[in-house]
Design a protein around this motif. Structure first.
Motif: not given
Lengths: 322, 243
Positions: A100-122
């Motif tokens: 779920v984290v990966g798909y949301l992040g990668f499908r919508f091209s969150l990169a770097g710190v934005y992806f990191a923020l998503l991982t923290i949020a989950f």
């Protein structure tokens, strides 16, 4: 790429032999330190797949360790299902979360710190969820019964020696797995994505699929560390299992040891755990509260300043490996 | 490696209302070398990016040997047989020259030793063999351009898109690259479409030239025809102002 030459192979064989006989040579304290080293080496190796190989920064790996630990411990606590079966559920839960984290992040091209923020949020909202889920004992925690002097391998109940060998096995297996992955097409595709995802895609790398594999494999391995952790410490609290601090400590060994290297997580774990123990002793001597953390922080700062690529690449060059 | 026929029909691309490319159509026959020229900002790289799958066209289609490839992801376009270089070179900086090309070769050869072997052969052909263990970021610009070509070729394309691979090269280096591409084309029948500002290379390589300006095709023909074409002269030399 680090070549595994006969000399390195010999060194590894001696190291492994020493680790195998270590419980007979070390006292209780020494063994507990070595257990910590191997734990951080293992979990660092798992995190390194995502960051070191595929270049995806996760600052929420406590999510996967926590899910693994809670699932296996909960199944044992509530239904008496041992962790050897429970770990599959734990791994499945972590892989599902990672997907779920990966798909949301990668499908919508969150990169770097934005992806990191998503991982923290989950990790954070899973913590809040577990704080309010009766099955987990909520914020009061979940405790596994401790029986002194009982060794029950089937249910992973026993003393430090049992846990030592389990984590040693995991650390060695993860090392071998990472080596095999790195020397495969998938591993090279990860490196290509880490260096330049758009250029990688232009030479036929299925970027989304490779990133998803990185996050799920990394999460699966991390979940096993969580299972081990839960049964070793016999207690789980959402407040610590999914804590930001837990996520950060997972990242330290590979960063200090050398991102993207096979030996980095192990070297980093040795250095960090060693420093931690020394500073604890010094702190006790000086009797100044919190001085351990100050020393520890300073040491990390110095290492990162002078060896930004990590200790291992520098050490390897000095040893003439590579 | 054999060449494939590239066909662009009615290709357009708008970026949020900004028309970058409008109704461009041309064909590159299998095994031919064609050039795409035009002033800066004419939409050449946008056309390349639509062929390579980076941009989905707003209208029109790209097809390779009659099969529609527009709308596919870049890695699927690579599967279909399109190799491309980037105008601003994008090597995998931290990896060695050999690893860079090996990653390209892994596309058709899943086993690392096979891919490495194929990569070695390509580096040999492009004169990069003696630098194969250097990190890509340590290469000079001409070598990075060659590395771009090597990595694209390693995917065994049927169509090679070259985006200004001559830019920044000295005249002698241009001649070496031209000779290499011509030989490659003669030996393998690989179709090549190049974006190029270095007219020396365009004249030496391309049998046919397509000229774009402000996102539209304004002319096409042989290099000799193009240099006499009034619209092309206007674009490059400027129209005479009537005072």
């Amino acid at each position: 790429m680090s070549r595994i030459t006969p000399r390195v192979m010999g060194g590894l064989a001696i190291l492994l032999a020493l680790l195998l006989v270590a419980p007979a040579l070390l006292g209780g304290y020494g063994l507990s330190v070595l257990i910590l080293v191997l734990y951080f080496a293992y979990v660092g190796q798992a995190w390194n797949i995502m960051m070191g190989f595929a270049g995806q920064l996760s600052l929420g790996h406590a999510l996967y360790a926590g899910l693994g630990g809670y699932m296996a411990a909960g199944l044992y606590f509530h239904y008496g299902i041992g962790p050897w079966a429970g770990m599959f559920v734990g791994v499945a839960a972590a892989v599902a979360a990672a997907a779920v984290v990966g798909y949301l992040g990668f499908r919508f091209s969150l990169a770097g710190v934005y992806f990191a923020l998503l991982t923290i949020a989950f990790a954070e909202f899973t913590r809040i969820g577990f704080d309010n889920w009766p099955w987990t004992g909520e914020s009061g925690g979940m405790f596994l019964r401790v029986e002194r002097g009982v060794t029950d391998v089937a249910n992973l109940r026993g003393g430090p020696v049992l846990f030592y060998y389990v984590i040693l096995f995991l650390a060695v297996a993860a090392f071998v797995l990472c080596r095999l992955l790195l020397e495969s097409r998938l591993g090279r595709y990860w490196l290509a994505i880490r260096e330049d995802a758009e250029a990688a895609q232009a030479v036929g790398v299925p970027v989304l699929k490779c990133k998803m594999l990185a996050v799920t494999i990394s999460a699966a391995l991390t979940a096993l560390a969580g299972v081990w952790n839960a049964f070793y410490y016999n207690n789980l609290f959402p407040e610590t299992a999914f804590a930001m601090g837990r996520s950060i400590e997972i990242t330290l060994a590979p960063i200090i040891g050398g991102l993207g290297t096979l030996f980095g997580p192990f070297v980093g774990a040795v250095v960090l755990t060693g420093l931690g123990e020394i500073f604890t002793a010094v702190g006790d001597k000086l009797d100044i509260p919190g001085i351990k953390q100050v020393f520890y922080g300073l040491a990390l700062l110095v290492i990162v300043m002078y060896r930004p690529a990590g200790i291992w690449p520098w050490l390897a060059a000095r040893l003439g490996i590579k | 490696m054999t060449g494939a026929r590239l066909e662009l029909a009615g290709l357009s691309k708008d970026f949020r209302g900004l028309r970058a490319v409008h109704d461009v159509g041309f064909t590159v026959p299998a095994g031919a070398i064609h050039a795409l020229i035009g002033p800066n900002g004419a939409g050449k790289t946008t056309i390349f990016n639509m062929i390579a799958g980076v941009h989905v066209p707003t209208a029109g289609t790209v097809s390779l040997d009659g099969r529609k490839i527009s709308g596919l992801r870049p890695d699927k376009v690579c599967d279909a047989g399109v190799g491309r270089t980037f105008q601003i070179v994008r090597p995998f900086r931290g990896l060695s020259v050999l690893e860079n090309v090996t990653i390209g070769a892994l596309h058709r050869r899943p086993h690392l030793p096979d891919a490495r072997h194929a990569a070695e052969a390509i580096l040999q052909r492009l004169g990069l063999a003696d630098r194969r263990h250097q990190p890509a970021e340590s290469l000079t610009l001409p070598d990075r351009k060659r590395l771009e070509v090597a990595r694209a070729l390693a995917t065994e394309p049927k169509l090679l898109l070259l985006d200004e691979v001559m830019a920044g090269l000295r005249p002698t280096e241009v001649d070496v690259m031209v000779a290499f591409l011509r030989e490659l084309n003669a030996q393998t029948g690989l179709t090549i479409l190049l974006i190029e500002h270095v007219m020396r290379a365009v004249m030496a390589l391309a049998a046919h030239v397509v000229v774009v300006s402000y996102g539209e095709k304004i002319a096409e023909g042989t290099p000799a025809e193009i240099t006499r074409h009034q619209a092309v002269l206007d674009v490059y030399l400027g129209e005479e102002e009537v005072a």
